[in-house]
Design a protein around this motif. Sequence first.
Motif, PDB file in Angstrom:
ATOM      1  N   ALA A  29       0.705  -1.358   0.438  1.00  7.88           N
ATOM      2  CA  ALA A  29      -0.330  -0.094   0.313  1.00  7.88           C
ATOM      3  C   ALA A  29       0.671   1.391   0.066  1.00  7.88           C
ATOM      4  N   SER A  30       2.104   1.164   0.382  1.00  7.40           N
ATOM      5  CA  SER A  30       2.510   2.470   1.029  1.00  7.40           C
ATOM      6  C   SER A  30       4.055   2.687  -0.474  1.00  7.40           C
ATOM      7  N   ALA A  31       3.774   1.834  -1.136  1.00  9.49           N
ATOM      8  CA  ALA A  31       4.948   1.635  -2.456  1.00  9.49           C
ATOM      9  C   ALA A  31       3.311   2.227  -3.843  1.00  9.49           C
ATOM     10  N   ALA A  32       2.520   2.086  -3.681  1.00 12.20           N
ATOM     11  CA  ALA A  32       1.567   2.051  -4.941  1.00 12.20           C
ATOM     12  C   ALA A  32       1.477   3.580  -5.682  1.00 12.20           C
ATOM     13  N   GLU A  33       1.411   3.552  -6.408  1.00 10.47           N
ATOM     14  CA  GLU A  33       1.341   4.772  -7.508  1.00 10.47           C
ATOM     15  C   GLU A  33       0.746   4.305  -8.313  1.00 10.47           C
ATOM     16  N   PRO A  34      -0.421   4.984  -8.803  1.00  9.97           N
ATOM     17  CA  PRO A  34      -0.725   6.277  -7.973  1.00  9.97           C
ATOM     18  C   PRO A  34      -1.243   5.408  -6.455  1.00  9.97           C
ATOM     19  N   PRO A  35      -1.603   6.534  -5.732  1.00  9.49           N
ATOM     20  CA  PRO A  35      -2.584   5.664  -4.286  1.00  9.49           C
ATOM     21  C   PRO A  35      -3.520   4.819  -4.729  1.00  9.49           C
ATOM     22  N   LEU A  36      -4.027   4.153  -3.406  1.00  9.45           N
ATOM     23  CA  LEU A  36      -4.981   3.206  -3.898  1.00  9.45           C
ATOM     24  C   LEU A  36      -6.204   3.430  -3.093  1.00  9.45           C
ATOM     25  N   ARG A  37      -7.138   3.679  -3.951  1.00  9.28           N
ATOM     26  CA  ARG A  37      -8.753   3.329  -3.205  1.00  9.28           C
ATOM     27  C   ARG A  37      -8.870   1.928  -2.950  1.00  9.28           C
ATOM     28  N   TRP A  38      -8.567   1.024  -3.450  1.00 10.41           N
ATOM     29  CA  TRP A  38      -9.335  -0.183  -2.402  1.00 10.41           C
ATOM     30  C   TRP A  38      -7.691  -0.904  -2.875  1.00 10.41           C
ATOM     31  N   PHE A  39      -7.933  -1.777  -1.830  1.00  8.10           N
ATOM     32  CA  PHE A  39      -6.696  -3.145  -1.394  1.00  8.10           C
ATOM     33  C   PHE A  39      -7.764  -3.756  -1.396  1.00  8.10           C
ATOM     34  N   VAL A  40      -7.725  -4.793  -2.194  1.00 12.19           N
ATOM     35  CA  VAL A  40      -8.473  -6.447  -1.858  1.00 12.19           C
ATOM     36  C   VAL A  40      -7.539  -7.261  -1.589  1.00 12.19           C
ATOM     37  N   VAL A  96      -9.436 -18.260   9.449  1.00 11.80           N
ATOM     38  CA  VAL A  96      -8.527 -17.248   9.925  1.00 11.80           C
ATOM     39  C   VAL A  96      -8.860 -17.015  11.463  1.00 11.80           C
ATOM     40  N   ASP A  97      -7.789 -16.850  12.464  1.00 12.59           N
ATOM     41  CA  ASP A  97      -8.103 -17.112  13.653  1.00 12.59           C
ATOM     42  C   ASP A  97      -8.149 -15.831  13.921  1.00 12.59           C
ATOM     43  N   PHE A  98      -8.362 -16.273  15.849  1.00 13.15           N
ATOM     44  CA  PHE A  98      -8.276 -14.945  15.955  1.00 13.15           C
ATOM     45  C   PHE A  98      -7.380 -13.513  15.690  1.00 13.15           C
ATOM     46  N   SER A  99      -5.537 -14.236  16.308  1.00 19.62           N
ATOM     47  CA  SER A  99      -4.742 -12.990  15.663  1.00 19.62           C
ATOM     48  C   SER A  99      -5.015 -12.458  14.110  1.00 19.62           C
ATOM     49  N   ALA A 100      -5.525 -13.192  13.338  1.00 21.10           N
ATOM     50  CA  ALA A 100      -4.728 -12.805  12.624  1.00 21.10           C
ATOM     51  C   ALA A 100      -5.822 -11.971  11.911  1.00 21.10           C
ATOM     52  N   GLY A 101      -7.416 -12.435  12.308  1.00 18.92           N
ATOM     53  CA  GLY A 101      -8.731 -11.133  12.509  1.00 18.92           C
ATOM     54  C   GLY A 101      -8.730 -10.129  12.857  1.00 18.92           C
ATOM     55  N   ALA A 102      -7.733  -9.706  14.050  1.00 15.26           N
ATOM     56  CA  ALA A 102      -6.859  -8.194  15.016  1.00 15.26           C
ATOM     57  C   ALA A 102      -6.130  -8.258  14.117  1.00 15.26           C
ATOM     58  N   THR A 103      -5.550  -8.204  13.158  1.00 16.08           N
ATOM     59  CA  THR A 103      -4.175  -8.002  12.312  1.00 16.08           C
ATOM     60  C   THR A 103      -4.696  -7.388  10.813  1.00 16.08           C
ATOM     61  N   LEU A 104      -6.319  -7.967  10.498  1.00 12.88           N
ATOM     62  CA  LEU A 104      -6.658  -7.153   9.268  1.00 12.88           C
ATOM     63  C   LEU A 104      -7.385  -6.582  10.490  1.00 12.88           C
ATOM     64  N   ALA A 105      -8.623  -6.701  10.746  1.00 13.20           N
ATOM     65  CA  ALA A 105      -8.975  -5.559  11.992  1.00 13.20           C
ATOM     66  C   ALA A 105      -8.239  -3.793  11.845  1.00 13.20           C
ATOM     67  N   SER A 106      -6.502  -3.804  12.426  1.00  9.84           N
ATOM     68  CA  SER A 106      -5.716  -2.768  12.117  1.00  9.84           C
ATOM     69  C   SER A 106      -5.211  -2.309  10.739  1.00  9.84           C
ATOM     70  N   ARG A 160      -6.839  -2.532   8.641  1.00 15.55           N
ATOM     71  CA  ARG A 160      -7.956  -1.854   7.853  1.00 15.55           C
ATOM     72  C   ARG A 160      -8.255   0.306   8.196  1.00 15.55           C
ATOM     73  N   ARG A 161      -8.146  -0.459   9.570  1.00 10.40           N
ATOM     74  CA  ARG A 161      -7.715   1.148  10.202  1.00 10.40           C
ATOM     75  C   ARG A 161      -6.459   1.665   9.623  1.00 10.40           C
ATOM     76  N   THR A 162      -5.521   1.236   9.032  1.00 12.86           N
ATOM     77  CA  THR A 162      -4.259   1.928   8.732  1.00 12.86           C
ATOM     78  C   THR A 162      -4.338   2.182   7.087  1.00 12.86           C
ATOM     79  N   LEU A 163      -4.833   0.917   6.784  1.00 13.06           N
ATOM     80  CA  LEU A 163      -5.711   1.920   5.233  1.00 13.06           C
ATOM     81  C   LEU A 163      -6.347   2.988   4.948  1.00 13.06           C
ATOM     82  N   ALA A 164      -7.437   2.966   6.103  1.00 11.08           N
ATOM     83  CA  ALA A 164      -8.574   4.195   6.153  1.00 11.08           C
ATOM     84  C   ALA A 164      -7.913   4.965   6.425  1.00 11.08           C
ATOM     85  N   GLU A 165      -6.743   5.528   7.154  1.00 16.19           N
ATOM     86  CA  GLU A 165      -6.138   6.467   7.295  1.00 16.19           C
ATOM     87  C   GLU A 165      -5.540   7.715   6.288  1.00 16.19           C
ATOM     88  N   GLY A 166      -5.522   6.652   5.700  1.00 12.15           N
ATOM     89  CA  GLY A 166      -4.637   7.086   4.077  1.00 12.15           C
ATOM     90  C   GLY A 166      -5.333   7.041   2.435  1.00 12.15           C
TER      91      GLY A 166
END
Length: 562
Positions: free
Chosen positions: A467-478, A487-497, A499-505
């Motif tokens: 996501a950081s290296a994408a040019e042009p900037p991303l609208r969607w990360f699929v 998807v275990d709980f740890s991976a689910g928490a990682t995905l949630a984190s 999602r928030r990081t991507l949304a900030e950008g």
Amino acid sequence: MFRALLPVAGAGLVRDVVAGITLAALAIPEVMGYTRIAGTPVVTGLYTLLLPAIVFAIFGSSRLLVVGADSATAAIMAASLTPLLRPASGEWMAAAGMLALLTAAILLVARITRLSFLADFLSRTVLVGFLAGVGVQVALGELPGLFGIRIGEVQGTLAKAWSTAQHLGEMHPPDAAVGLAVVALTLLLRRWSRKLPGALVAIVAALIASGVYELQSRGVAVIGPLRGGLPQIAVPGSASEWAQWSTLLPVALAMSVVILAQSAATSRAYAWKYNQPFDEDADLLALALANAGAGLTGAFVVNGSPTKTEMVDAAGGRSQVAHLTMAAVVLVVLLFFTGPIGLLPTAALSGVVFLIGVELIHVHELRTILAARPSEFWVAAATGAAVVLAGVELAVAAAMTLSLIDHVRRGYRPLNSVIARGEDGHARLLPVAASEEYAPGLMVYRFSHSMYYANADVLSREVIALASAAEPPLRWFVLDMDSVDDVDFSAGATLASLRRTLAEGGTEMKFLRASKSIVESLRAYGLLTDHGPGDDTFTSIRDMRHHFESNQRRWETAKPPP
């Protein structure tokens, strides 16, 4: 019952009887050789082809699996009992019978509790390495007998090999001549035709030479008198010996795991080869009953044998009728021919066992593993080394551990990719390092393994880097979830984190080709809206592209805020 025997056709019956006679000719010298590994009288090898084979033929489902003495389980037993007891002594034989009954009990419990899946923890790679280690152990252990060298009681495979090398000057030429002649004749006949019972011909030749030239009077060691007739049915061991059953339990457990893995793998292979029915639970029960039969008739642990199964297959056998025929031939030998067998030189038997050990080292398969999967080759090599250095019993636990570590290692560092759109318009997979977008503003990242705590960090690092290296900037990360089955709980928490990081950008996280269970997991982790498919999840690349292009037109026409 009788599933592996019926139906019996006329032509098939004749073919199976002939195959059974051929199997007996090949298997009898082999199981006699295994008694050298197991440290039991030669006649006990014949016992393993009698009641155990009959019981499995009646209760098993595999039409081809041959049950009898096996080098791997014999080696486990010998390696475990040698520090405690003297081979072939009364206490040793009692322990061997007790081990067979304990193994039968463990297999029965495994059948009742449906623990046959434990066999799956021994991968094919590890099993190849394990058998290679057993082969080295068996072959080196027979060198003293092959050359007529007396080295006394020496513990450990390498210690025995070193002691043999130190005493080479004490080699007994007549014994060595007999042993090497048996090895040479067997190899020569096999080179001429693999269908010839080379070991049997060599053993019979040694027997004839022993009788005609009175080799025993010339200093050649022979097996000596054998007890003929049917085995006596009795519970092995005294009450005081059974009080120590817990010391034998780890050994029985190790042998049970090997039996589960080896027998199941062999049965599956031949059931698939001939499109025959196969019931793993029925075979497990039959193996338990076969080992109970072995323990009650003065024999030792039996196993499904790949080598003997291949023998009956090559001879044209297609049902357990061949194995009942083999048992009938063994019965005739026990009743009428144990006397001549007593004249067999021990060096001749050592020669047969030495070749059995060498054949367990599947060099071609090891080379194939090395060429195709170097990392798995080193796992196989480590397993073989564990057998030689630490003993077979500990190597079983090491083999299972290495199989799990190898599996976790591949899941820990999955080979992920990005999906790009080729010039022809079709999707293509590229390495993550390519960082190529599917379309301007759209990145599709394919995760190739279950998402769990061990690989969650890899997931996080790769998504942020892309996501950081994408040019042009991303609208969607699929995230393409086509290969993700959990998807275990740890991976689910990682995905949630993430999602928030991507949304900030300014980037939205979406999901592609997720199964129903994965969608439910994602929703439980709060990663999906309640708007249904087409909002956060897409069923296909075409579906994803359609929704992205629709949103893209909306983004382009949207007026900037005042």
